[in-house]
Design an enzyme around this catalytic site. Structure first.
Site, PDB file in Angstrom:
ATOM      1  N   TYR A  41      -4.599   3.654   5.828  1.00 50.53           N
ATOM      2  CA  TYR A  41      -5.234   2.797   6.827  1.00 50.53           C
ATOM      3  C   TYR A  41      -6.531   3.424   7.338  1.00 50.53           C
ATOM      4  O   TYR A  41      -7.483   2.722   7.653  1.00 50.53           O
ATOM      5  CB  TYR A  41      -4.291   2.566   8.016  1.00 50.53           C
ATOM      6  CG  TYR A  41      -3.141   1.674   7.678  1.00 50.53           C
ATOM      7  CD1 TYR A  41      -3.292   0.291   7.673  1.00 50.53           C
ATOM      8  CD2 TYR A  41      -1.902   2.198   7.344  1.00 50.53           C
ATOM      9  CE1 TYR A  41      -2.243  -0.534   7.348  1.00 50.53           C
ATOM     10  CE2 TYR A  41      -0.847   1.381   7.014  1.00 50.53           C
ATOM     11  CZ  TYR A  41      -1.019   0.006   7.016  1.00 50.53           C
ATOM     12  OH  TYR A  41       0.016  -0.813   6.688  1.00 50.53           O
ATOM     13  N   LYS A  68       0.833  -1.187   0.000  1.00 48.97           N
ATOM     14  CA  LYS A  68       0.000   0.000   0.000  1.00 48.97           C
ATOM     15  C   LYS A  68       0.871   1.242   0.000  1.00 48.97           C
ATOM     16  O   LYS A  68       1.977   1.167   0.545  1.00 48.97           O
ATOM     17  CB  LYS A  68      -0.956   0.028   1.190  1.00 48.97           C
ATOM     18  CG  LYS A  68      -0.413  -0.406   2.540  1.00 48.97           C
ATOM     19  CD  LYS A  68       0.698   0.328   3.222  1.00 48.97           C
ATOM     20  CE  LYS A  68       0.674   1.795   3.427  1.00 48.97           C
ATOM     21  NZ  LYS A  68       1.883   2.273   4.167  1.00 48.97           N
TER      22      LYS A  68
HETATM   23  P1  NDP Z   1      12.346   1.302   2.713  1.00 52.22           P
HETATM   24  O1  NDP Z   1      12.884   2.638   2.349  1.00 52.22           O
HETATM   25  O2  NDP Z   1      12.827   0.703   3.979  1.00 52.22           O
HETATM   26  O3  NDP Z   1      12.667   0.261   1.543  1.00 52.22           O
HETATM   27  C1  NDP Z   1      12.353   0.511   0.214  1.00 52.22           C
HETATM   28  C2  NDP Z   1      13.292  -0.314  -0.676  1.00 52.22           C
HETATM   29  O4  NDP Z   1      12.908  -0.093  -2.012  1.00 52.22           O
HETATM   30  C3  NDP Z   1      14.760   0.088  -0.602  1.00 52.22           C
HETATM   31  O5  NDP Z   1      15.460  -0.530   0.442  1.00 52.22           O
HETATM   32  C4  NDP Z   1      15.274  -0.342  -1.958  1.00 52.22           C
HETATM   33  O6  NDP Z   1      15.575  -1.728  -1.926  1.00 52.22           O
HETATM   34  C5  NDP Z   1      14.042  -0.195  -2.855  1.00 52.22           C
HETATM   35  N1  NDP Z   1      14.123   0.984  -3.730  1.00 52.22           N
HETATM   36  C6  NDP Z   1      14.036   0.950  -5.079  1.00 52.22           C
HETATM   37  N2  NDP Z   1      14.157   2.176  -5.585  1.00 52.22           N
HETATM   38  C7  NDP Z   1      14.323   3.018  -4.550  1.00 52.22           C
HETATM   39  C8  NDP Z   1      14.516   4.422  -4.453  1.00 52.22           C
HETATM   40  N3  NDP Z   1      14.550   5.231  -5.533  1.00 52.22           N
HETATM   41  N4  NDP Z   1      14.648   4.974  -3.219  1.00 52.22           N
HETATM   42  C9  NDP Z   1      14.608   4.214  -2.123  1.00 52.22           C
HETATM   43  N5  NDP Z   1      14.429   2.862  -2.162  1.00 52.22           N
HETATM   44  C10 NDP Z   1      14.303   2.260  -3.368  1.00 52.22           C
HETATM   45  O7  NDP Z   1      10.764   1.407   2.681  1.00 52.22           O
HETATM   46  P2  NDP Z   1       9.701   0.487   3.440  1.00 52.22           P
HETATM   47  O8  NDP Z   1      10.160  -0.899   3.428  1.00 52.22           O
HETATM   48  O9  NDP Z   1       9.391   1.109   4.733  1.00 52.22           O
HETATM   49  O10 NDP Z   1       8.405   0.684   2.512  1.00 52.22           O
HETATM   50  C11 NDP Z   1       8.294   0.043   1.261  1.00 52.22           C
HETATM   51  C12 NDP Z   1       6.818  -0.055   0.861  1.00 52.22           C
HETATM   52  O11 NDP Z   1       6.151  -0.845   1.814  1.00 52.22           O
HETATM   53  C13 NDP Z   1       6.083   1.266   0.817  1.00 52.22           C
HETATM   54  O12 NDP Z   1       5.176   1.270  -0.235  1.00 52.22           O
HETATM   55  C14 NDP Z   1       5.339   1.310   2.137  1.00 52.22           C
HETATM   56  O13 NDP Z   1       4.143   2.066   2.081  1.00 52.22           O
HETATM   57  C15 NDP Z   1       5.037  -0.157   2.362  1.00 52.22           C
HETATM   58  N6  NDP Z   1       4.927  -0.498   3.773  1.00 52.22           N
HETATM   59  C16 NDP Z   1       3.827  -1.185   4.190  1.00 52.22           C
HETATM   60  C17 NDP Z   1       3.661  -1.513   5.496  1.00 52.22           C
HETATM   61  C18 NDP Z   1       2.469  -2.276   5.938  1.00 52.22           C
HETATM   62  O14 NDP Z   1       2.225  -2.377   7.143  1.00 52.22           O
HETATM   63  N7  NDP Z   1       1.696  -2.862   5.029  1.00 52.22           N
HETATM   64  C19 NDP Z   1       4.652  -1.118   6.509  1.00 52.22           C
HETATM   65  C20 NDP Z   1       5.804  -0.454   5.960  1.00 52.22           C
HETATM   66  C21 NDP Z   1       5.921  -0.143   4.635  1.00 52.22           C
HETATM   67  P3  NDP Z   1      16.851  -2.323  -2.709  1.00 52.22           P
HETATM   68  O15 NDP Z   1      18.050  -1.664  -2.083  1.00 52.22           O
HETATM   69  O16 NDP Z   1      16.771  -3.775  -2.428  1.00 52.22           O
HETATM   70  O17 NDP Z   1      16.694  -1.968  -4.161  1.00 52.22           O
END
Ligand code: NDP
Length: 353
Positions: free
Chosen positions: A205, A115
């Site tokens: 949410y 989401k």
């Molecule tokens: P993070 O910033 O921790 O991780 C995002 C990952 O996306 C990065 O580590 C990277 O992985 C990849 N990525 C690819 N392109 C980019 C970019 N341009 N900038 C930054 N990161 C990039 O985010 P979250 O894990 O907190 O959130 C990710 C998604 O999950 C969001 O959409 C958020 O809304 C959702 N979410 C949902 C939750 C829920 O309860 N359902 C809780 C938390 C988040 P890599 O280095 O491997 O390429």
């Protein structure tokens, strides 16, 4: 529910797990989804998509998949030749979900996306079309639909146990602090990556909860107002907080709030013959507390992400409708677009869900 293994495995392998590829190895993938996949009944981690191949190799060693199943974002087409990957799970910044979901669908994989589903209705439409064209399922990572207290709240709403909920209030927020170095800013305050501020993230949410209280109806109109910006450096591109109302065809009204500068997570829904409350935290990963006008409600404690992943596997395998389909993600983006339009214009805006 008995499983019908009609997509993934033959009759001689009735207990084989389904392979999933995580797309984006950030905080949620690392700390919640990968451990949940490991604990789940139906899934194993079969590959990853990452911008950091070294990280991908560490994941391959930790989770025991071959290094050939480490892909880059521009390289997802290779998945078409990986029959062991049954589905992808997109967990990147919001604006990147659409490209990854479409690439996953084109490779013939079922699609789960975090989401918000994307950052616009147009992007949601593109994802839905790609999944339809590829004949794959599309689901949004709305974990609370698989959480038993929330499911009981949905039942109370659907069956109108206290009558229809007419007065609803919901808030969901967290304080992201105020890093002194802009290099430490979260992508969540970067409009290009996030699509918007807390409304896109925590506010989803609230929208979900209000629609649950109305048995998944969409509001007809919304009003909205951005909150004051007290951290102007951090919130140069997106709102710091926003309050809004959602107004329904039956006259029900919801008052809503989200922000990135305070900690709150609660829902109250009132009807003529009673009320139901999900509270602190209503929407975080912990157990929500459900209380109604008849007293506290106890339901089994689950790990949200395990319940969601196993629930989604069963929906795919049995061909049953999803509790969190792509169309629901699209509805929520239509509501978000209306809320931003209302906040930007000061007008009451119709929702084109
Ligand atoms: P993070 O910033 O921790 O991780 C995002 C990952 O996306 C990065 O580590 C990277 O992985 C990849 N990525 C690819 N392109 C980019 C970019 N341009 N900038 C930054 N990161 C990039 O985010 P979250 O894990 O907190 O959130 C990710 C998604 O999950 C969001 O959409 C958020 O809304 C959702 N979410 C949902 C939750 C829920 O309860 N359902 C809780 C938390 C988040 P890599 O280095 O491997 O390429």
């Amino acid at each position: 529910m008995a499983l019908m293994p009609r997509f993934a495995f033959g009759a001689d392998e009735p207990t084989k797990k389904l392979g999933i590829a995580l797309v984006g190895l950030g905080s949620y993938a690392t700390n919640q989804l990968a451990p949940a996949i490991k604990k789940s009944k139906h899934w194993y981690l079969a590959g990853v998509v990452t911008g950091d191949p070294e990280k991908g190799k560490k994941w391959a060693r930790k989770y025991g998949f071959p290094e050939k199943n480490i892909m880059g974002y521009d390289d997802m087409g290779r998945m078409a030749d990986m029959p062991e990957i049954f589905a992808i799970y997109a967990v990147t910044p919001n604006s990147i979900h659409a490209a990854n979901c479409i690439a996953g669908a084109k490779a013939g994989k079922h699609v789960i996306t975090e989401k918000p589903m994307a950052i616009s209705v147009a992007e949601c439409d593109a994802i839905i079309s790609a999944c339809k064209a590829a004949n794959v399922r599309l689901m949004v990572g709305y974990r609370l639909h698989y959480e038993p207290h929330t499911q009981e709240f949905c039942r109370l709403a659907r069956e109108q146990v206290f009558g229809p909920f007419m007065k609803i209030s919901a808030s969901n927020a967290f304080d992201m602090g105020d890093p002194s170095d802009p290099a430490d800013y979260n992508w969540r305050v970067n409009k290009k990556l996030a699509g918007g501020g807390p409304l896109m993230d925590m506010g989803v949410y609230v929208i979900q909860a209000v629609c649950m209280a109305k048995a998944e109806a969409a509001p007809v109109t919304v009003t909205a107002k951005f909150g004051e910006i007290t951290r102007p450096r951090l919130f140069a591109q997106v709102e710091q907080s926003i309050t809004w109302t959602m107004e329904f065809a039956d006259g029900a009204v919801a008052t809503c709030f989200t922000s990135y500068d305070t900690q709150v997570s609660k829902l109250m829904a009132e009807a003529t013959h009673g009320w139901a409350r999900l509270e602190e935290p209503a929407f975080y990963y912990d157990e929500p507390f459900l209380t109604t006008s008849q007293g506290p409600v106890d339901r089994p404690k689950v790990i949200h992400q395990v319940a969601q992943l196993d629930g989604m596997a069963e929906e795919i395998l049995t061909g049953s409708p999803s509790l969190a389909p792509g169309e629901m993600g699209r509805r929520d983006l239509a509501i978000i677009e209306a809320i931003y339009a209302a906040a930007n214009t000061g007008q009451r805006v119709s929702v084109k869900a």
